[in-house]
Design an enzyme around this catalytic site. Structure first.
Site, short mmCIF file in Angstrom:
data_model
loop_
_atom_site.label_atom_id
_atom_site.label_comp_id
_atom_site.label_asym_id
_atom_site.label_seq_id
_atom_site.Cartn_x
_atom_site.Cartn_y
_atom_site.Cartn_z
N ASP A 1 26.95 42.16 71.65
CA ASP A 1 26.50 41.56 70.71
C ASP A 1 25.21 41.04 71.77
OD1 ASP A 1 24.94 39.61 67.96
OD2 ASP A 1 23.71 41.28 69.40
C1 GLC Z 1 21.00 39.98 68.02
C2 GLC Z 1 21.39 40.11 66.85
C3 GLC Z 1 21.89 41.59 66.79
C4 GLC Z 1 21.01 43.08 67.50
C5 GLC Z 1 20.31 42.40 68.64
C6 GLC Z 1 19.17 43.01 69.57
O1 GLC Z 1 20.69 39.06 68.70
O2 GLC Z 1 22.28 39.30 66.27
O3 GLC Z 1 21.97 42.61 64.96
O4 GLC Z 1 20.99 44.38 66.64
O5 GLC Z 1 20.78 41.13 69.44
O6 GLC Z 1 18.32 42.93 69.12
#
Ligand code: GLC
Length: 723
Positions: free
Chosen positions: A262
């Site tokens: 993430d």
């Molecule tokens: C965020 C989210 C994830 C998302 C990523 C990119 O913090 O937790 O679901 O795909 O960052 O935006």
């Protein structure tokens, strides 16, 4: 004790893995694998390192010299996100409005896996059109607490329903030559302190509740990427967690794709390298406004570690090979991906169908619904009747090509047959409480109309162009409780008093506390966030053009105190940010039905404008398989759909089991008077449970009850089988 043995096991596993080389594929190499290994052999060390971390907000490194493009990613689970520049500055003047599908819970509420496939197809096609290679969805974290700000993006409290819906979705996306990215692996079931909360759970809860959706995504749908979550799991960050990633995902499930962090979820170079993280994204967020991609944890440091012999280059090769595998599966290496489509009527129709099948009719006393054409005046009340939701919620925001609000949908369908007035009834402002003037205005409107429709519920935050720290259904924040904000309860009570013929429509990612007004309300509809066609779908249901068939994918409790995650006091975490899932396997109806706590509305519940009878149940065992056959008849006057749900109860077992567990379902569409036989096969796994004393799945011989109904608490027929 329950949590203790796992640390010992994990320590041992970690040591073993430290010695072991990454698992080698025992099968003969396929042409793709040969192509990948040839490419890896041609790469320099620096080129390999460039591939395992981000090169911008949503891209990871390619190797131009070898014709390997950057991997381009985009959110999110229900639509392709607005264009972000390479440094998080949203692009201006770009054509990035797209199909805004209903959010995850609405899709799950359809209980229609085929529709999951159609949903994924739209998403993949639009991602392809927008030049993406990976769409960062589906989000499938188990709905353990109704307060979780991201429940709207997810699916259900039940692992079996998640497993069935996620397979269709992923196959739909990947059928368009785009990689899906199932997230967030694992146990990101709340937003409070999501980056630091340290989740502990029994092996049984892990295996029976929190893993199945991800396992189905990998072993049945063949998902190409998995996103590691922010939180820690049993003391190690999930994205760099040897047990979750090396042991379960890659070894047990033979996952061949890439584990993507993430955004900002990597915290340690050696742990990320050794514990299975293949691609580090989002660390630039902590470096803005001057991001240095070479300074990521998996950046140039890795080059030095290889050069100085601290890590074998083969460890890097394995990560690069997995990323190239994803590229090969998304036709990036031979670039023959079919062109996607964008904002097509067909895409919008799919969005509409998902909304029509996902909206849930919760109450319909005296058949107040559907409204007949004889109704000449309707007072529509509530800010959610006019609010556009698509840009709310956080990373899953979508700039909808258009979004039909409930008021627009009602006006369009009513045409000149009924006069429709509108009053906001409440304000969506930080800390706003009941506004007497707005309530008075709404009361007057309701008293002058034959029927009132209040569109209330949750929101994606105040300013829908960005999500804010006071949002109610959004990333990085949880709801404070189940009380609807902005004085909506007072509004509803006042309007009901003025006009008992009032229907309450609730929008949002999950339940609200209805205790103050539910007894006096004849009609209640759960509309979730139903996407760009949501207003039309809602209007068709209210006026009877569509017969609702949605079923709750999560329990609606009477009050927050009834929720196991809260009752056992483990939410949001203790002073050291440890969070023990003491509710264990008793999540949702598994808890309410076992401990006889009456919910407001049960898992799997949803009304129809028609009725269905169930008869001729046959439960036939053959070896360890059981075939469940039941006849379902539409005994009403209009066509409709029901969801036949099959729950299993084991009469006696060495370890306690929930009172019932969903192990099969089928949605069936029937004309008035039509009857059809539904056949559902239960395999051995439907009868097993994970005995975490023996540390294995077991099927204990004995008597199993097969309970068939159209909600977890409306069991129409049951039979027994001895296995
Ligand atoms: C965020 C989210 C994830 C998302 C990523 C990119 O913090 O937790 O679901 O795909 O960052 O935006």
């Amino acid at each position: 004790m329950k949590f203790g043995i796992y640390y010992i096991r994990r320590l041992f596993t970690g040591l073993v893995l430290l010695i072991m080389q990454p698992p080698v594929n025992a099968q003969p190499a396929s042409s793709t694998e040969i192509k990948i290994s040839d490419l890896v052999k041609k790469m320099t060390l620096e080129e390999k390192v460039a591939m395992i971390h981000a090169t911008s907000s949503f891209t990871s490194g390619g190797v131009a010299r070898l014709n390997i493009p950057e991997l381009v990613m985009s959110d999110g689970p229900h639509g392709v996100r607005v264009e972000h520049g390479r440094d998080w500055e949203a692009d201006k003047n770009v054509y990035d409005s797209g199909t805004y599908l209903p959010t995850g819970v609405c899709l799950a509420a359809t209980w229609n896996p085929q529709l999951g496939y159609e949903f994924g197809k739209v998403l993949g096609s639009e991602a392809s059109y927008r030049g993406k290679d990976v769409i960062l969805g589906p989000g499938i974290n188990i709905i353990r607490t109704p307060l979780n700000g991201r429940n709207f993006e997810y699916q259900s409290e039940d692992p079996y329903l998640v497993s069935r819906m996620v397979v269709g979705y992923i196959k739909g996306v990947q059928g368009q030559g785009i990689s899906a990215c199932v997230k967030h692996y694992l146990a990101n079931n709340q937003e409070v302190n999501r980056n630091f909360v340290n989740v502990h759970m029994s092996e049984r809860a892990l295996r029976e509740i929190y893993l199945p959706g991800f396992k189905a995504a990998v072993t049945e749908a063949g998902v190409n990427t998995v996103m590691g979550s922010y939180n820690l799991f049993r003391g190690q960050y999930a994205t760099q967690n040897s047990y979750l990633v090396n042991e379960i995902l890659k070894k047990e499930w033979n996952f061949k794709g890439a584990l993507i962090s993430d955004w900002g979820a990597v915290h340690n170079t050696m742990e990320a390298l050794w514990n299975g993280c293949d691609l580090e994204m989002g660390t630039d967020l902590s470096m803005l406004p001057n991001p240095r991609y070479d300074k990521f944890f998996m950046g140039d440091t890795v080059t030095k570690l290889v050069r100085t012999g601290k890590i074998p280059e083969s460890l890097l090769d394995e990560k690069v090979s997995r990323i190239l595998y994803v590229m090969a599966k998304t036709t990036m290496l031979d670039r023959n991906r079919k062109k996607g489509e964008y904002n097509t009527i067909a895409h919008q129709q799919t969005a509409g169908t998902v909304a029509e099948e996902g909206i849930v009719l919760l109450k319909n006393e005296n058949n107040i619904l559907p409204l007949t054409a004889s109704i000449k005046s309707i007072a529509v009340i509530g800010y959610n009747a006019v609010r556009k939701q698509s840009m709310g919620g956080g990373s899953s925001q979508v700039r909808a090509f258009y979004e039909v609000t409930p008021l627009e949908g009602l006006k369009k369908l009513a045409g000149n047959k009924s006069s429709i007035t509108y009053s906001p009834g409440y304000k969506i402002e930080r800390g706003a409480t009941a506004d007497p003037a707005l309530i008075q205005q709404a009361v007057e409107a309701a008293s002058k109309a034959e029927v009132a429709i209040i569109v209330a519920g949750w929101t994606h935050g105040y300013d829908y162009s960005v999500w804010s720290d006071n949002a109610y259904d959004a990333e990085d924040t949880d709801k404070p409780d189940l009380q609807m904000p902005f004085g909506q309860d007072e509004l509803i009570k006042a309007v009901l008093k003025a006009n008992p013929k009032t229907i309450v429509v609730l929008m949002g990612g999950g339940p609200v506390d209805m205790t103050q007004w539910i007894q006096d309300t004849k009609g209640i509809i759960q509309a979730w966030y139903p996407g760009m066609e949501g207003g039309n779908a809602l209007a068709k249901i209210i006026f009877g053009f569509v017969n609702p068939s949605g079923k709750l994918p999560m329990t609606f409790p009477k009050k927050l105190g009834d929720v196991p995650a809260h009752k056992l006091g483990t939410y949001p975490h203790d002073e050291k940010k440890n969070l023990y899932y003491q509710d264990d396997i008793y999540v949702g109806y598994r808890y309410y039905d076992t401990y006889k706590i009456a919910p407001e509305f049960a898992f799997g519940y949803g009304l129809s404008y028609t009725s269905f009878s169930y008869s001729n149940l046959k439960v036939l065992a053959s070896g360890k398989k059981v075939t469940v056959t039941v006849s379902v008849k539409n005994t009403g006057a209009v066509a409709g759909a029901d969801v036949v749900q099959v729950y299993v109860h084991q009469q006696e077992s060495a370890l306690a089991r929930p009172e019932k567990e969903l192990k099969g379902f089928q949605k069936i569409f029937l004309k008035p008077g039509e009857s059809r036989e539904v056949v559902i096969t239960l395999n051995e796994d439907a009868f097993q449970y994970f005995n975490d004393r023996l540390n294995k799945w077991v099927m204990e011989p004995g008597v199993f009850e097969i309970r068939v109904g159209n909600s977890s608490r409306d069991i129409r027929l049951s039979g027994k089988v001895k296995l």
